[in-house]
Design an enzyme around this catalytic site. Structure first.
Site, PDB file in Angstrom:
ATOM      1  CE  LYS A  53     -33.747  48.006  -0.165  1.00 15.47           C
ATOM      2  NZ  LYS A  53     -34.254  46.668  -0.417  1.00 15.47           N
ATOM      3  CD  GLN A  97     -37.354  44.939   0.314  1.00 10.34           C
ATOM      4  OE1 GLN A  97     -36.852  45.877  -0.299  1.00 10.34           O
ATOM      5  NE2 GLN A  97     -36.685  44.249   1.230  1.00 10.34           N
ATOM      6  CG  ASP A 120     -31.736  43.228  -4.780  1.00  8.29           C
ATOM      7  OD1 ASP A 120     -30.830  43.806  -4.161  1.00  8.29           O
ATOM      8  OD2 ASP A 120     -32.821  42.888  -4.260  1.00  8.29           O
TER       9      ASP A 120
END
Ligand code: NDP
Length: 286
Positions: A53, A97, A120
């Site tokens: 990322k 994450q 997300d």
């Protein structure tokens, strides 16, 4: 033989578009979009994903900041970090994450992320918007990328039988909703589904998001189906999908490889979501 959907190539196109968008944003706003990633603990797979990322951001001109914190972090401390990032006007996108180490409640953490920075797409407001078909929110990156791969084949999604195997919040459920939005007739399978092969064999569009190496075999696939393999499973040194590639190749019209299919799209769509967040925040503050 199936036509292989080249996720790397399609993702490069998305990244190029984002890069151009970032350049325009920087020249107009005199600041770069910024993504903050929170990595709790030292899970090796998560470390690799976070590194990818960071690289993806650097490639398109998005600034990234990774907060690496130990697995012993308390729930309240993690929520504190999220709140700090929410308040920071220089941070446009926030990604915690997953999975979190045992003892930390993912749902409570997702609830805390500012929905306008939730790249997300896991805050309940964004999940609700997706359910309503309101595209002003954020959609999880992997299913968004998977839809792009289906569209890249040129097939019409409307009216097709789509089967999604897996019902997680991050992949299976949003994938099903996106297919429904595009007017497919959608069936969702999960661990309690009886006779999985009979259901998947009806699918014109089959999406596998299980996390079980090669659980989908050729005989479970309808001839000339579009098969999207989200699964990423490490078997020894090898990365394999949820779909048995060789037997699927004999049946499907289009098939994504693992690696090189959905994976690169996930990163590309994260970058796209971060640019979207930066634009929304800038518009709100102007
Ligand atoms: P989860 O473990 O959260 O969900 C797995 C789903 O599969 C669950 O809904 C589960 O059902 C279902 N399932 C498990 N066993 C079976 C079975 N025998 N038959 C039918 N369904 C079954 O995983 P994720 O959704 O997070 O991820 C799925 C896969 O996708 C993983 O391999 C992951 O690594 C990969 N992934 C890849 C990404 C990429 O960028 N390429 C990004 C995100 C994930 P139930 O709900 O009943 O338990």
């Amino acid at each position: 033989m199936a036509q292989i959907i080249d996720g790397k190539f399609i993702a490069a196109g998305v990244r190029a578009e984002v890069k151009a968008g970032v350049q325009k944003f920087v020249s107009e706003k005199r600041l770069a979009p910024k993504l903050a990633v929170v990595l709790v603990g030292d899970d090796p797979a998560s470390q690799v994903y976070v590194r990818n990322k960071e690289r993806g951001c650097a490639d398109v001109g998005i600034v990234s900041e990774v907060r690496r914190v130990p697995a012993t972090l308390k729930q309240a401390e993690l929520i504190d970090i999220v709140r700090q990032l929410n308040r920071d006007p220089g941070v446009h996108g926030i990604l915690v994450q997953l999975p979190l180490p045992a003892g930390l409640n993912e749902r409570l953490v997702m609830d805390e992320i500012d929905p306008g920075k939730d790249v997300d797409g896991l805050h309940p407001l964004n999940m609700g918007k997706l359910l309503r078909g309101d595209d002003s929110g954020f959609v999880p990156c992997t299913p968004q990328g998977a839809i792009e791969l289906i569209l890249s084949t040129g097939i019409e999604i409307a009216g097709k039988e789509a089967v999604v195997v897996g019902r997680s919040n991050i992949v299976g459920k949003p994938m099903s909703l996106l297919l429904l939005q595009k007017n497919a007739t959608v069936t969702i399978c999960h661990s309690r589904t009886k006779d999985l092969g009979a259901v998947t064999a009806r699918a014109d569009i089959l999406v596998a998001a299980v996390g079980s190496p090669q659980i989908i075999h050729g005989e479970m696939i309808k001839r000339d189906a579009v098969v999207i393999d989200v699964g990423t499973n490490r078997v020894g040194e090898k990365l394999v999908g949820d779909v048995d590639f060789d037997s699927a190749n004999e049946r499907a019209a289009y098939l994504t490889p693992v690696p090189g299919g959905v994976g690169p799209m996930t990163i590309a769509l994260l970058l796209k979501n971060t640019l979207k967040a930066a634009k929304l925040l800038a518009a709100k503050n102007s």
